[in-house]
Design a protein around this motif. Structure first.
Motif, PDB file in Angstrom:
ATOM      1  N   GLU A  39       0.692  -1.096   0.080  1.00 58.09           N
ATOM      2  CA  GLU A  39       0.122   0.016   0.102  1.00 58.09           C
ATOM      3  C   GLU A  39       0.844   1.029  -0.083  1.00 58.09           C
ATOM      4  O   GLU A  39       0.486   2.216  -0.643  1.00 58.09           O
ATOM      5  N   GLU A  40       2.165   1.126   0.804  1.00 59.19           N
ATOM      6  CA  GLU A  40       2.937   2.260   0.901  1.00 59.19           C
ATOM      7  C   GLU A  40       3.274   2.874  -0.489  1.00 59.19           C
ATOM      8  O   GLU A  40       3.428   4.327  -0.623  1.00 59.19           O
ATOM      9  N   LEU A  41       3.466   2.068  -1.309  1.00 56.58           N
ATOM     10  CA  LEU A  41       3.844   2.403  -2.693  1.00 56.58           C
ATOM     11  C   LEU A  41       2.983   3.182  -3.418  1.00 56.58           C
ATOM     12  O   LEU A  41       3.296   4.188  -4.130  1.00 56.58           O
ATOM     13  N   LEU A  42       1.743   2.733  -3.184  1.00 56.22           N
ATOM     14  CA  LEU A  42       0.764   3.637  -3.795  1.00 56.22           C
ATOM     15  C   LEU A  42       0.496   4.883  -3.352  1.00 56.22           C
ATOM     16  O   LEU A  42       0.214   6.126  -4.144  1.00 56.22           O
ATOM     17  N   HIS A  43       0.638   5.135  -1.969  1.00 57.99           N
ATOM     18  CA  HIS A  43       0.627   6.274  -1.301  1.00 57.99           C
ATOM     19  C   HIS A  43       1.764   7.263  -1.679  1.00 57.99           C
ATOM     20  O   HIS A  43       1.797   8.589  -1.510  1.00 57.99           O
ATOM     21  N   GLN A  44       2.772   6.739  -2.250  1.00 59.32           N
ATOM     22  CA  GLN A  44       3.981   7.623  -2.554  1.00 59.32           C
ATOM     23  C   GLN A  44       3.831   8.137  -4.097  1.00 59.32           C
ATOM     24  O   GLN A  44       4.903   8.546  -4.458  1.00 59.32           O
ATOM     25  N   LEU A  45       2.785   7.781  -4.775  1.00 59.29           N
ATOM     26  CA  LEU A  45       2.922   8.076  -6.155  1.00 59.29           C
ATOM     27  C   LEU A  45       2.063   9.531  -6.193  1.00 59.29           C
ATOM     28  O   LEU A  45       1.044   9.800  -5.627  1.00 59.29           O
ATOM     29  N   ALA A  46       2.992  10.341  -7.172  1.00 59.66           N
ATOM     30  CA  ALA A  46       2.358  11.766  -7.396  1.00 59.66           C
ATOM     31  C   ALA A  46       1.172  11.596  -8.470  1.00 59.66           C
ATOM     32  O   ALA A  46       0.702  10.456  -8.992  1.00 59.66           O
ATOM     33  N   PRO A  47       0.545  12.693  -8.510  1.00 62.64           N
ATOM     34  CA  PRO A  47      -0.721  12.524  -9.498  1.00 62.64           C
ATOM     35  C   PRO A  47      -0.490  12.238 -10.832  1.00 62.64           C
ATOM     36  O   PRO A  47       0.541  12.468 -11.296  1.00 62.64           O
ATOM     37  N   ASN A  48      -1.141  11.114 -11.250  1.00 62.43           N
ATOM     38  CA  ASN A  48      -0.912  10.608 -12.638  1.00 62.43           C
ATOM     39  C   ASN A  48       0.417   9.757 -12.628  1.00 62.43           C
ATOM     40  O   ASN A  48       0.988   9.474 -13.455  1.00 62.43           O
ATOM     41  N   GLY A  49       0.981   9.455 -11.211  1.00 58.90           N
ATOM     42  CA  GLY A  49       2.262   8.675 -11.191  1.00 58.90           C
ATOM     43  C   GLY A  49       1.999   6.947 -11.591  1.00 58.90           C
ATOM     44  O   GLY A  49       0.823   6.855 -11.609  1.00 58.90           O
ATOM     45  N   VAL A  50       3.192   6.603 -11.964  1.00 56.95           N
ATOM     46  CA  VAL A  50       2.977   4.916 -12.289  1.00 56.95           C
ATOM     47  C   VAL A  50       3.667   4.115 -11.554  1.00 56.95           C
ATOM     48  O   VAL A  50       4.880   4.548 -11.467  1.00 56.95           O
ATOM     49  N   LEU A  51       3.334   3.136 -11.139  1.00 54.61           N
ATOM     50  CA  LEU A  51       3.974   2.007 -10.420  1.00 54.61           C
ATOM     51  C   LEU A  51       4.124   0.732 -11.405  1.00 54.61           C
ATOM     52  O   LEU A  51       3.333   0.298 -11.911  1.00 54.61           O
ATOM     53  N   VAL A  52       5.322   0.409 -11.448  1.00 51.06           N
ATOM     54  CA  VAL A  52       5.649  -0.692 -12.268  1.00 51.06           C
ATOM     55  C   VAL A  52       6.301  -1.899 -11.602  1.00 51.06           C
ATOM     56  O   VAL A  52       7.325  -1.664 -10.868  1.00 51.06           O
TER      57      VAL A  52
END
Ligand code: SAH
Length: 223
Positions: free
Chosen positions: A168-181
């Motif tokens: 979950e922490e990774l999602l919370h550290q995304l900027a607007p329109n950010g992407v997690l791969v």
């Protein structure tokens, strides 16, 4: 952004690298900037000398401590996905390993933060990146399972190690329109998931890009 220029001899020559780029194209990589950066980045410098003659094969290779240097195709794929929605200023990488993926990213985005849990790997990577003159990289010895809150939010987060579930922490550290791969799954083979934050909302769009093989994301750090 940064760029490097390094020669090579024999199996590390420009012609050998050119063949690798041809293979990436055949496998469906299309981003020209990613290929240009991979063409000039000396992958052999990220391996122990005994293995450096295999550096331009499209395969994962051991870097010690039970870890691997990612396969070039997978590095290209993840980087291409990360750049596909426009330029990225601030990027977090989880699992520095040899520092190869870090070096590729550093030449394509504004600033790279990279965390690694195994201290000796981090130290070697730091030395290599310094030698290559890549200065827009901050490395940290920490457990990336919690992301890297110090410098959040990130325009993109790329994980080179596979958790069972997306932290979950990774999602919370995304900027607007950010992407997690991130590769996700408990087995030897995982789903490469691409998770995009919709604007500045807490909604996320998710897709599976491909089946991949990564080492597991482990807890805690080691000296
Ligand atoms: N892109 C790197 C891949 C290295 S393999 C390369 O091409 O060299 C993945 C790395 O993730 C390993 O070095 C492993 O030690 C690291 N890793 C695993 N779990 C981690 C965690 N929780 N935090 C930080 N790094 C982690």
């Amino acid at each position: 952004m940064n760029s490097i220029e390094f020669g090579g001899i024999g199996m590390t020559s420009q012609r050998t690298r050119e063949r690798l780029i041809e293979r990436l194209k055949e496998q469906g990589i299309t981003n020209q900037r990613v290929m240009d950066v991979m063409r000039v980045t000396p992958r052999h410098l990220f391996l122990d000398e005994a293995l450096s003659h295999r550096a331009y094969e499209d395969t994962a290779l051991p870097i010690g401590h039970g870890q691997t240097l990612s396969q070039p195709y997978v590095v290209a794929l993840m980087t291409e996905i990360l750049l596909s929605l426009g330029p990225r200023q601030k990027v977090l990488e989880i699992g520095t390993g040899s520092g190869y993926q870090t070096a590729i990213l550093a030449q394509l985005v504004g600033q790279v933060y990279s965390v690694e849990r195994i201290k000796p790997l981090l130290d070697k990577a730091r030395e290599r990146l310094r030698k290559l003159g890549l200065r827009n990289v901050r490395l940290s010895h920490s457990d990336g399972g919690f992301g890297f809150p110090d410098n959040a939010p990130y325009d993109a987060i790329l994980s080179a190690a596979a958790p069972h579930e997306v932290p979950e922490e990774l999602l919370h550290q995304l900027a607007p329109n950010g992407v997690l791969v991130i590769p996700v799954g408990p087995g030897d083979e995982q789903e490469l998931r691409v998770i995009t934050r919709e604007g500045d909302s807490s909604n996320f769009e998710e897709r599976v890009a491909e089946q991949v093989r990564f080492v597991p994301l482990l807890n805690g750090v080691t000296r």
